[in-house]
Every structure is written in C-alpha cells, then in structure tokens.
Design a protein around this motif. Structure first.
Motif, PDB file in Angstrom:
ATOM      1  N   VAL A   1       0.743  -1.239  -0.099  1.00 37.91           N
ATOM      2  CA  VAL A   1      -0.081  -0.037   0.066  1.00 37.91           C
ATOM      3  C   VAL A   1       0.823   1.252  -0.067  1.00 37.91           C
ATOM      4  O   VAL A   1       0.440   2.204  -0.756  1.00 37.91           O
ATOM      5  N   THR A   2       1.983   1.314   0.870  1.00 34.41           N
ATOM      6  CA  THR A   2       2.620   2.449   1.004  1.00 34.41           C
ATOM      7  C   THR A   2       3.715   2.650  -0.119  1.00 34.41           C
ATOM      8  O   THR A   2       4.187   3.597  -0.625  1.00 34.41           O
ATOM      9  N   HIS A   3       4.314   1.455  -0.648  1.00 41.16           N
ATOM     10  CA  HIS A   3       5.401   1.396  -1.468  1.00 41.16           C
ATOM     11  C   HIS A   3       5.211   0.881  -2.898  1.00 41.16           C
ATOM     12  O   HIS A   3       5.961   0.961  -3.782  1.00 41.16           O
ATOM     13  N   GLY A   4       4.101   0.264  -3.033  1.00 39.96           N
ATOM     14  CA  GLY A   4       3.669  -0.428  -4.270  1.00 39.96           C
ATOM     15  C   GLY A   4       3.789  -1.790  -4.424  1.00 39.96           C
ATOM     16  O   GLY A   4       4.742  -2.454  -3.592  1.00 39.96           O
ATOM     17  N   VAL A   5       3.181  -2.457  -5.313  1.00 38.88           N
ATOM     18  CA  VAL A   5       3.433  -4.024  -5.449  1.00 38.88           C
ATOM     19  C   VAL A   5       4.835  -4.236  -5.996  1.00 38.88           C
ATOM     20  O   VAL A   5       5.425  -5.328  -5.460  1.00 38.88           O
ATOM     21  N   THR A   6       5.239  -3.678  -7.081  1.00 34.23           N
ATOM     22  CA  THR A   6       6.560  -4.239  -7.581  1.00 34.23           C
ATOM     23  C   THR A   6       7.768  -3.869  -6.647  1.00 34.23           C
ATOM     24  O   THR A   6       8.769  -4.778  -6.326  1.00 34.23           O
ATOM     25  N   TYR A   7       7.732  -2.884  -5.738  1.00 32.31           N
ATOM     26  CA  TYR A   7       8.684  -2.720  -4.542  1.00 32.31           C
ATOM     27  C   TYR A   7       8.519  -3.915  -3.794  1.00 32.31           C
ATOM     28  O   TYR A   7       9.562  -4.228  -3.177  1.00 32.31           O
ATOM     29  N   THR A   8       7.337  -4.227  -3.400  1.00 33.00           N
ATOM     30  CA  THR A   8       7.284  -5.309  -2.323  1.00 33.00           C
ATOM     31  C   THR A   8       7.639  -6.813  -2.948  1.00 33.00           C
ATOM     32  O   THR A   8       8.198  -7.732  -2.197  1.00 33.00           O
ATOM     33  N   ARG A   9       7.558  -6.850  -4.172  1.00 29.47           N
ATOM     34  CA  ARG A   9       8.006  -8.057  -4.743  1.00 29.47           C
ATOM     35  C   ARG A   9       9.637  -8.147  -4.735  1.00 29.47           C
ATOM     36  O   ARG A   9       9.888  -9.401  -4.226  1.00 29.47           O
TER      37      ARG A   9
ATOM     38  N   LEU B   1      17.791 -27.049   1.330  1.00 30.75           N
ATOM     39  CA  LEU B   1      18.127 -26.701   0.095  1.00 30.75           C
ATOM     40  C   LEU B   1      17.122 -26.826  -1.051  1.00 30.75           C
ATOM     41  O   LEU B   1      16.848 -25.947  -2.012  1.00 30.75           O
ATOM     42  N   MET B   2      16.668 -28.092  -0.935  1.00 31.36           N
ATOM     43  CA  MET B   2      15.420 -28.453  -1.946  1.00 31.36           C
ATOM     44  C   MET B   2      14.246 -27.159  -1.736  1.00 31.36           C
ATOM     45  O   MET B   2      13.575 -26.811  -2.751  1.00 31.36           O
ATOM     46  N   LEU B   3      13.931 -27.147  -0.519  1.00 27.33           N
ATOM     47  CA  LEU B   3      12.722 -26.398  -0.420  1.00 27.33           C
ATOM     48  C   LEU B   3      13.083 -24.805  -0.656  1.00 27.33           C
ATOM     49  O   LEU B   3      12.128 -24.160  -0.925  1.00 27.33           O
ATOM     50  N   GLY B   4      14.261 -24.423  -0.334  1.00 29.62           N
ATOM     51  CA  GLY B   4      14.779 -23.113  -0.649  1.00 29.62           C
ATOM     52  C   GLY B   4      14.716 -22.884  -1.723  1.00 29.62           C
ATOM     53  O   GLY B   4      14.432 -21.828  -2.307  1.00 29.62           O
ATOM     54  N   ALA B   5      15.055 -23.929  -2.752  1.00 28.02           N
ATOM     55  CA  ALA B   5      15.086 -23.830  -4.041  1.00 28.02           C
ATOM     56  C   ALA B   5      13.666 -23.331  -4.731  1.00 28.02           C
ATOM     57  O   ALA B   5      13.457 -22.730  -5.795  1.00 28.02           O
ATOM     58  N   GLY B   6      12.693 -24.032  -4.222  1.00 25.73           N
ATOM     59  CA  GLY B   6      11.408 -24.119  -4.563  1.00 25.73           C
ATOM     60  C   GLY B   6      10.694 -22.440  -3.907  1.00 25.73           C
ATOM     61  O   GLY B   6      10.169 -21.829  -4.898  1.00 25.73           O
ATOM     62  N   PHE B   7      11.195 -22.159  -3.203  1.00 22.61           N
ATOM     63  CA  PHE B   7      10.861 -20.819  -2.466  1.00 22.61           C
ATOM     64  C   PHE B   7      11.526 -19.777  -3.427  1.00 22.61           C
ATOM     65  O   PHE B   7      10.973 -18.694  -3.771  1.00 22.61           O
ATOM     66  N   LEU B   8      12.715 -19.976  -3.850  1.00 25.08           N
ATOM     67  CA  LEU B   8      13.529 -18.959  -4.695  1.00 25.08           C
ATOM     68  C   LEU B   8      12.667 -18.874  -6.231  1.00 25.08           C
ATOM     69  O   LEU B   8      12.322 -17.813  -6.837  1.00 25.08           O
ATOM     70  N   TYR B   9      12.282 -19.856  -6.588  1.00 27.05           N
ATOM     71  CA  TYR B   9      11.577 -20.256  -7.826  1.00 27.05           C
ATOM     72  C   TYR B   9      10.220 -19.221  -7.620  1.00 27.05           C
ATOM     73  O   TYR B   9       9.810 -18.369  -8.754  1.00 27.05           O
ATOM     74  N   TYR B  10       9.304 -19.348  -6.647  1.00 27.50           N
ATOM     75  CA  TYR B  10       8.374 -18.607  -6.705  1.00 27.50           C
ATOM     76  C   TYR B  10       8.560 -17.185  -6.530  1.00 27.50           C
ATOM     77  O   TYR B  10       7.885 -16.382  -6.996  1.00 27.50           O
ATOM     78  N   ALA B  11       9.579 -16.837  -5.392  1.00 17.65           N
ATOM     79  CA  ALA B  11       9.811 -15.507  -5.410  1.00 17.65           C
ATOM     80  C   ALA B  11      10.259 -14.786  -6.687  1.00 17.65           C
ATOM     81  O   ALA B  11       9.918 -13.807  -6.959  1.00 17.65           O
ATOM     82  N   ILE B  12      11.113 -15.391  -7.534  1.00 20.94           N
ATOM     83  CA  ILE B  12      11.547 -14.685  -8.889  1.00 20.94           C
ATOM     84  C   ILE B  12      10.448 -14.867  -9.780  1.00 20.94           C
ATOM     85  O   ILE B  12      10.287 -13.672 -10.535  1.00 20.94           O
ATOM     86  N   ARG B  13       9.452 -15.706  -9.950  1.00 21.37           N
ATOM     87  CA  ARG B  13       8.466 -15.698 -10.749  1.00 21.37           C
ATOM     88  C   ARG B  13       7.477 -14.664 -10.535  1.00 21.37           C
ATOM     89  O   ARG B  13       6.620 -14.180 -11.047  1.00 21.37           O
ATOM     90  N   LEU B  14       7.470 -14.248  -9.201  1.00 21.67           N
ATOM     91  CA  LEU B  14       6.663 -13.296  -8.391  1.00 21.67           C
ATOM     92  C   LEU B  14       6.819 -11.800  -8.990  1.00 21.67           C
ATOM     93  O   LEU B  14       6.045 -10.991  -9.092  1.00 21.67           O
ATOM     94  N   LEU B  15       8.128 -11.751  -9.681  1.00 16.56           N
ATOM     95  CA  LEU B  15       8.669 -10.476 -10.116  1.00 16.56           C
ATOM     96  C   LEU B  15       7.864 -10.130 -11.454  1.00 16.56           C
ATOM     97  O   LEU B  15       7.464  -8.813 -11.554  1.00 16.56           O
ATOM     98  N   ASP B  16       7.350 -11.132 -12.261  1.00 14.20           N
ATOM     99  CA  ASP B  16       6.526 -11.162 -13.256  1.00 14.20           C
ATOM    100  C   ASP B  16       5.595 -12.343 -13.382  1.00 14.20           C
ATOM    101  O   ASP B  16       5.791 -13.185 -14.127  1.00 14.20           O
ATOM    102  N   PRO B  17       4.619 -12.174 -12.519  1.00 11.02           N
ATOM    103  CA  PRO B  17       3.503 -13.343 -12.306  1.00 11.02           C
ATOM    104  C   PRO B  17       2.786 -13.442 -13.550  1.00 11.02           C
ATOM    105  O   PRO B  17       2.348 -12.614 -14.316  1.00 11.02           O
ATOM    106  N   PRO B  18       2.477 -14.738 -14.036  1.00 11.91           N
ATOM    107  CA  PRO B  18       1.648 -15.095 -14.902  1.00 11.91           C
ATOM    108  C   PRO B  18      -0.025 -14.490 -14.741  1.00 11.91           C
ATOM    109  O   PRO B  18      -0.648 -14.251 -15.576  1.00 11.91           O
ATOM    110  N   ASP B  19      -0.251 -14.345 -13.444  1.00  7.58           N
ATOM    111  CA  ASP B  19      -1.649 -13.802 -13.149  1.00  7.58           C
ATOM    112  C   ASP B  19      -1.764 -13.130 -11.815  1.00  7.58           C
ATOM    113  O   ASP B  19      -0.930 -13.485 -11.069  1.00  7.58           O
TER     114      ASP B  19
END
Length: 331
Positions: A159-167, A199-217
């Motif tokens: 709300v205060t800094h925008g969605v892109t900044y939060t991503r 490491l396996m779970l962290g890799a999954g979280f990193l995937y979601y966090a990176i994909r969140l920068l340009d989400p499909p929906d």
C-alpha cells in the motif's frame, strides 16, 4: 504436555485480543469480514473475557507445571503480538510485519525453554528462521489483498510503496531465508538430511519469489503464500527427522579417566575376541601399579597425536614405571 497447552492457550488469547482490536478494519476487508465480531456473533465483552480467561489459565499452567522463564517469555510474546503489533505497529509503519514478526517467531523458543529451562543458541536459531520467513510469507498475501488493506487504511508495504517494490523485498528476504536455513547444518545442530531438504525447499521458494517479479496472473501471489506455509512445515519436518537420524551424542559429555589395571585385561580380551585374535595377557601386578597413579591425581595427556578415540595412553619418563590409562566418554 503442560508446556504445549500453556503456550497454545496464550496464542489463543493473543488471537482473541487481535480480533477485538481489529474489529473495525475487519469489517472493511473481505478476508476478515466473516469473523465473529464483524458479523455480530460475539460481543466485545465476551471476546475480552474469553481472552483474559485463556491468558490467565495459560500463565498459571506454565508457572505451576513448567517453569517461570517459559511463562515470562510467553507473556512477552502475547503482549508483543496482541498489543505492540496489533494496536501500534500494524497502523504505524510499513515495516509492521518485520518488527512484529518477532512475536510470531517465538513458539520454537518457548517450546525449547519449556523443556530445558534455558535459552539455548539453537533455540534462537529456530526463532531466527521463522523471523526471516515471516515477511515474504505475509507480503505475498498483502500483495494479493492490497485493495483490502488500502480500503482499511492499513500501511502494509504494497500500500505504501507499491506492489513492484514489495515483490523485490519478497525476493530479498527469500534469499536471506535460504542462507539462514543452512545455519543449523553449519553449527552442527543438524546433518546432511536436513541440509538436503532445506536446499530443496529453498530452491522452490526462490523459484516462486523470482516468478513473482513477473507473475503469470493476479492469483500467483496466493500460490507463493500457500507454498510458504508448506515450506515451513516441511522444513521443520526435515529438522525433526534429521534429529532422530543422527547418532545419539551428547554435546556436554564429560571425560572420565580410569586406570586400566585389572580391567584392561577383560577389555583387551573382549576386543581381541571380536577381532579373532588371542588376548594379550597383562603383566603381573599391572593393576597394582596403576592404582597409585589414580590416587596421585595426575592427568594423562589425551591429545597426543596418533592415539585412538577409544583408548588413550600416557607414558611417563623412562625412569618411571609404565602406567596405562583408558579414556571413557560418559553419555
């Protein structure tokens, strides 16, 4: 079990106070509009009475059946979430969830103190993991519910800094989280099984966090939020399983030095029998010679290079009689 129920009751009390304080903004948000206070199912007096009863019962149970330190830390967590975060931080700063996350990260620390009666560095490490996990977990939800928070005038980061900044903040905290979750292995708290899972779970979280920068929906932020819940459950499951896979060792085992003497023959015979060799007979009077050494209070040098972990020997000067000692780990 008393510690479990005591901490659980305190968490329930804090949640009830949170509902009481947030009832105005809950009416404005789709996610919380169905709660008992906004719908009128309960009155404010009922909720307050229920919260006080749970909190009192929690403190009494922890003080009587667990220990005072657990009760103090649990009470501090209750106040931190119900008052400091809900009544002040949530409405005061966009970093509300970062600072207020300390209260939500307390349960592993509280459980540790309930069992051991002390604050151990490993317990603080578990606290740190949840503390770093909280911002990306909650900001993913805040991105999806940004319209709700904006309508309720709650200064969440989107709300205060925008969605892109939060991503970008979600990604930064996720990277930090992956690093922090390796610490249990680096400090010797856990083994390779946990490390592989983290490491396996962290890799999954990193995937979601990176994909969140340009989400499909628009719904992808909720997928990140849902994964973060599964992530934390699975991470602690790996930690728990790894604990029981490790050999039973004591980090505080003391060392006992006993003269081999008469017992050396029996021990040597058992070792030789296991190796298929004939046991070597001890020299006459070896037990009598070792006994004065035990009374003398002399401590053998067990750090000599080349000595085995199961049997350490100290040899005196050539003018003295040879004494043999064995190293026995306790625990």
């Amino acid at each position: 079990m008393a510690g479990f129920f005591g901490i659980w009751l305190a968490a329930a009390s804090a949640a009830a106070i949170n509902h009481l304080i947030d009832q105005r903004i809950d009416r404005l948000m789709a996610r919380t509009a169905h709660r008992p206070l906004p719908t009128g199912s309960l009155t404010s007096f009922q909720v307050l009475s229920f919260a006080i009863m749970l909190g009192t019962l929690s403190m009494a149970m922890l003080v009587i059946f667990v220990n005072t330190l657990t009760a103090i830390l649990t009470f501090a967590s209750l106040i931190g979430y119900a008052v400091v975060y809900t009544a002040f931080l949530k409405r005061a700063t966009s970093q509300n969830i970062v600072i207020g996350g300390a209260a939500g990260a307390a349960p592993p620390l509280l459980g540790w103190v309930a069992v051991t009666g002390q604050v151990h560095p490993y317990a603080l490490l578990l606290f740190l993991i949840i503390f770093i996990w909280t911002p990306p977990h909650f900001w993913a939800l805040a991105i999806f519910r940004v319209a709700d928070y904006s309508r309720a005038q709650v200064p969440m980061l989107p709300v205060t800094h925008g969605v892109t900044y939060t991503r970008w903040h979600v990604l930064a905290y996720t990277i930090l989280l992956v690093i922090v979750t390796i610490l249990p292995y680096l400090t010797g708290m856990s083994g390779l099984f946990y490390l592989g899972g983290a490491l396996m779970l962290g890799a999954g979280f990193l995937y979601y966090a990176i994909r969140l920068l340009d989400p499909p929906d628009d719904f992808f932020a909720m997928k990140v939020f849902n994964y973060s819940i599964i992530y934390l459950i699975a991470l602690f499951a790996f930690l728990l399983i790894d604990h029981y896979l490790l050999p039973a060792t004591s980090t505080t085992s003391s060392l006992i030095f006993r003269p081999s003497g008469a017992t050396l023959a029996g021990t040597g015979a058992r070792a030789a029998h296991g190796a298929g060799r004939s046991p070597r007979k001890p020299s006459a009077g070896s037990g009598d010679r070792a006994e004065p050494a035990a009374r003398s209070g002399r401590v053998p040098d067990c750090r000599r290079r080349g000595s085995s972990p199961s049997a350490r020997r100290w040899r005196g000067s050539s003018s003295r009689r040879r004494r043999q000692w064995r190293f026995h780990p306790r625990g």
